[in-house]
Each structure stands twice: as structure tokens, then as C-alpha cells.
Design an enzyme around this catalytic site. Sequence first.
Site, PDB file in Angstrom:
ATOM      1  N   GLY A  13       0.823  -1.200   0.000  1.00 43.24           N
ATOM      2  CA  GLY A  13       0.000   0.000   0.000  1.00 43.24           C
ATOM      3  C   GLY A  13       0.856   1.248   0.000  1.00 43.24           C
ATOM      4  O   GLY A  13       1.608   1.488   0.946  1.00 43.24           O
ATOM      5  N   VAL A  94      -3.283  -1.012   3.444  1.00 43.52           N
ATOM      6  CA  VAL A  94      -4.215  -0.806   2.331  1.00 43.52           C
ATOM      7  C   VAL A  94      -5.529  -0.227   2.839  1.00 43.52           C
ATOM      8  O   VAL A  94      -5.790  -0.179   4.039  1.00 43.52           O
ATOM      9  CB  VAL A  94      -4.475  -2.125   1.577  1.00 43.52           C
ATOM     10  N   GLU A 170      -1.645   3.461  12.978  1.00 43.76           N
ATOM     11  CA  GLU A 170      -1.059   4.792  12.813  1.00 43.76           C
ATOM     12  C   GLU A 170      -1.931   5.822  13.517  1.00 43.76           C
ATOM     13  O   GLU A 170      -3.144   5.687  13.606  1.00 43.76           O
ATOM     14  CB  GLU A 170      -0.908   5.128  11.326  1.00 43.76           C
ATOM     15  N   LYS A 225      -7.079   2.397  18.237  1.00 46.33           N
ATOM     16  CA  LYS A 225      -7.123   3.299  17.082  1.00 46.33           C
ATOM     17  C   LYS A 225      -8.545   3.804  16.859  1.00 46.33           C
ATOM     18  O   LYS A 225      -8.768   5.014  16.674  1.00 46.33           O
ATOM     19  CB  LYS A 225      -6.607   2.571  15.843  1.00 46.33           C
ATOM     20  N   LEU A 226      -9.524   2.910  16.861  1.00 49.21           N
ATOM     21  CA  LEU A 226     -10.915   3.327  16.679  1.00 49.21           C
ATOM     22  C   LEU A 226     -11.338   4.285  17.783  1.00 49.21           C
ATOM     23  O   LEU A 226     -12.013   5.288  17.545  1.00 49.21           O
ATOM     24  CB  LEU A 226     -11.846   2.106  16.662  1.00 49.21           C
ATOM     25  N   LYS A 272     -11.897  23.755  18.109  1.00 50.54           N
ATOM     26  CA  LYS A 272     -12.087  24.817  17.129  1.00 50.54           C
ATOM     27  C   LYS A 272     -13.285  24.468  16.254  1.00 50.54           C
ATOM     28  O   LYS A 272     -13.283  23.444  15.572  1.00 50.54           O
ATOM     29  CB  LYS A 272     -10.829  24.988  16.271  1.00 50.54           C
ATOM     30  N   CYS A 281     -10.585   8.830   8.107  1.00 51.12           N
ATOM     31  CA  CYS A 281     -10.655   8.001   9.306  1.00 51.12           C
ATOM     32  C   CYS A 281     -11.850   8.258  10.214  1.00 51.12           C
ATOM     33  O   CYS A 281     -12.500   7.307  10.644  1.00 51.12           O
ATOM     34  CB  CYS A 281      -9.364   8.164  10.129  1.00 51.12           C
ATOM     35  N   PHE A 343     -10.040  18.396   2.925  1.00 52.17           N
ATOM     36  CA  PHE A 343     -10.743  18.323   4.203  1.00 52.17           C
ATOM     37  C   PHE A 343     -10.031  19.122   5.292  1.00 52.17           C
ATOM     38  O   PHE A 343     -10.631  19.470   6.309  1.00 52.17           O
ATOM     39  CB  PHE A 343     -10.955  16.865   4.631  1.00 52.17           C
TER      40      PHE A 343
END
Length: 464
Positions: A13, A94, A170, A225-226, A272, A281, A343
Site C-alpha cells: 500500500g 491498504v 497509525e 485506534k478506533l 475549534k 478516518c 478536508f
Amino acid sequence: MTPPPVRSICCMGAGYVGGPTMAVIADHCPEIQVTVVDLNAERIAAWNAPDLTCLPVYEPGLDAVVARSRGRNLHFSTEVDAAIASADMVFLSVNTPTKTRGVGAGQASDLRWIEACTRQVAEAAQGHTIVVEKSTLPVRTAETVQTILSASQQSGDGTAKSFSVLSNPEFLAEGTAIADLESPDRVLIGGQDADALEALAGIYSQWVPSERILRTNLWSSELSKLTANAFLAQRVSSINSIAALCEATGADVKEVACAIGTDSRIGSRFLKSGPGFGGSCFQKDILNLVYLCRHYGLVEVAEYWEQVVSLNNWQQRRIAKLVVQRLFNTVAGKTIALLGFAFKADTNDTRESPAIRIAKDLLEEGAQLSIFDPKVSTEQIQRDLGVPPTDGDSSWKQATDPVLACQGADAVLILTEWNHFNSLDWKAVSSVMRRPAWLFDTRATADKQAALSAGLQVWTVGEG
């Protein structure tokens, strides 16, 4: 016994995570050969392009990191099987998009590419291989990966092969990914094989302090991570809900955010207000969390997290409706300038960008959109909006600078917080717009007094 050192890494990936992560590893570990593979030949060609401005991922500082390592111990290739066969460690990096059909459609992660990559590793690997989950995955995915790998313990020539599975999610923010990789808050490694875990920890320890390298079991790592993304997204939706209340009551959301952010229990990050969260994500991971909670019978928990996404969508629809209302309840045939389409600033990534939903809602109302973003291509905008740029009704065009984008416009919306939008020449902008002209500052970054002095009417998110 000390595990043998990792001499060769393959990353499957070459996207926003795989490319920058492997570039930084190669930069700090010159003794390790790092090969990033992808079936997309055009993407690999871009990574190999002599002109470093052509890299397929835009991240400040990435070009310099690639320049130091590419050709020395950092390689980009479409030869997937060969890279796997020579690797001591394979990263799976990936895409894991949200399913669009079948069980869990709209919430569960589509793991077809993870499964395909795992099967390819099982087939092509030689000897012992450490397989590292880098993609964001549902908790317990490692079980599936391990099952597929375990079913292929014998190579075609009869020699034995074996695998260890680790989770190494990550925690990168696009726009600051290189800084996040160079000096991470933490590196999280989950696994059951102590030798494999220490082999990966040893790589990161070459530049990351040992106290920042956290070790957990596989399931905690996957779920962390989630959970991290869910908590960050929750803060965005929370402050946007308060921004709407500020607008209704005369309060100022910036002052409220400052007041609560000084509380050490809360902190000032992600307070903000704006047009809502985007990126690859946040929404995907929260919906995945919602699906998992429902799967395990935790209905109330699922409904709680689902509301974070619902409020984010509401914020984007609210902004589009507000533009229509302020422009005499119709934008049909009117030109609306959109400044920013990515974004967030310092990236060319448009995945789940708030600009997409706002633009589509305005197009649905009959607006003519003039879009400027310094890093997003016309082709990408077309893919996101689903219609080509034309001069007909309900369509859009891309401008080459902010002032040209505002030519003949009734309103200008700041949708991405690019730095040069902070110091626009509002007299020049106002002079080319149709009166009465509006500035809708969804990022609260513009010089409001300068815009007012130039004759614009100004709406700023979160200001009463």
C-alpha cells in the site's frame, strides 16, 4: 534469545499512510531495505518521479525525507511477490473503506483488500515473516489474518514458513504526518509473540524514546485506534453543537472554547468550531465502532457514537442552508465561491471533506460554484462531486486563484483553513463580487474587520 534483526521490510500500500511511514523508517534505519509496493502502476511511477513535487501524497517535509532515502534503501515497486518473498517484515497498509452493500453496509469495514493482501503474503512469503497490521481495522481482525496465514505453513517447494501477527496502528494527522512520525506521542504495538513485538519496537527505538513505545495485546491495539478517532471526532461535534448555540444566544464560541480549554482536565485541542470533521478516518472509524457495538449487543453505546456522526452531517447541512437563507432564500443561478476543497489545510486529501457535502447541497439548489484549492486537482473535484465542470445550470468550475474564484459571486465560503486565506486582500475580493456580497467564514480564520471594511457582510461560525 535475541530475535534476528529485521533487514528487509515490505509495505503493501503506497497511500497516505504507507508512503510517508516507510519513508521515515527508511530515513532513520539506513541498514534496513524498505520496499513499498502497490498494484497501481501510476501511483508507483509518481513515487519514483525525479520531480519530487509530483509525489502522489502531499505532506510538508515528505519530499525531503524521500529524497534522502529513495534509491538508497527506500524503493517503490509493483513487484509485490518478490518484495514479500525477500521481506522479514510485511506491513499491511491498504484501504479499509466502509462497506456499501451486504451485511453491515454503511457502517462495517470492507476488509476485502486486507484479506487479499494476507492471502498474497501467505503464498509468497519465505521462512519466518512478521506481518504488521498498519491499516485501521476492526478489533479481532488479527484473528482472521492469523487464520489465513496459519493455513499456509508449507511453501510450494516443501520448505516451512511461519508467521507472527502484530498490530501497529497509525496515529497520523494529515498535514502534519511527517512531524507526527518523527516525534510521535506514542507508538502502539500489539502482539502475542514477544520476539516479533520487540523486533518492531527495536526499529522504532532508533528515533523514538522507549517510554513512548507502548506494548499491548492485539485486541487492545486494534481497538485503541478506533477509540482515539472516536474521541477526537466527538470533541469536534461537541464544539460545533456549542457553536450553533453561541450563534443563537450571542455568545462567541472562540471565547467559550478558550474558557473550557484552560481546564487541565479538558485541554485546548480539537475545540475549534468549523464545518465538521472530514478525512479518511473519523467517520469510517466511528461507524465501524457503531457496527461492532451493535454486533456485541451494546445498542445504547452504538447510538451514543452514532450521534457524533449525525451531528457532523447536520453541521454541514446547516451551513449550506444558512447560505441559501442569507441570499434571499435562493441561490439558483447565483455564483458561490468556495475557497478550499481539501478536508483540512496542508493536504490534497478530499476524502469525506465537508466541502463535498456543502458543495453538493448548493449545486442541488441551483448554484454555480467557483472552486479554488491550492492542492486539489480538477479531476479530484469532479470525482467527488460526480459531475464534470460545465457552464450549464447547477454546475461548477475551478479557479486558479482566490480573487478569480470570487468574480461575479454573490458569496464566498472559506471551507479549508489554508494559511493564505487568513490574509486575503478583501478589497480586491469585494471589488469583483456582486452586491450585496457575503463572506461565510466556516473556519473563523479570515480578517473579519477587513472584510467588513471592504463592504462585505460577514457570517463567522460560532459568533452570535
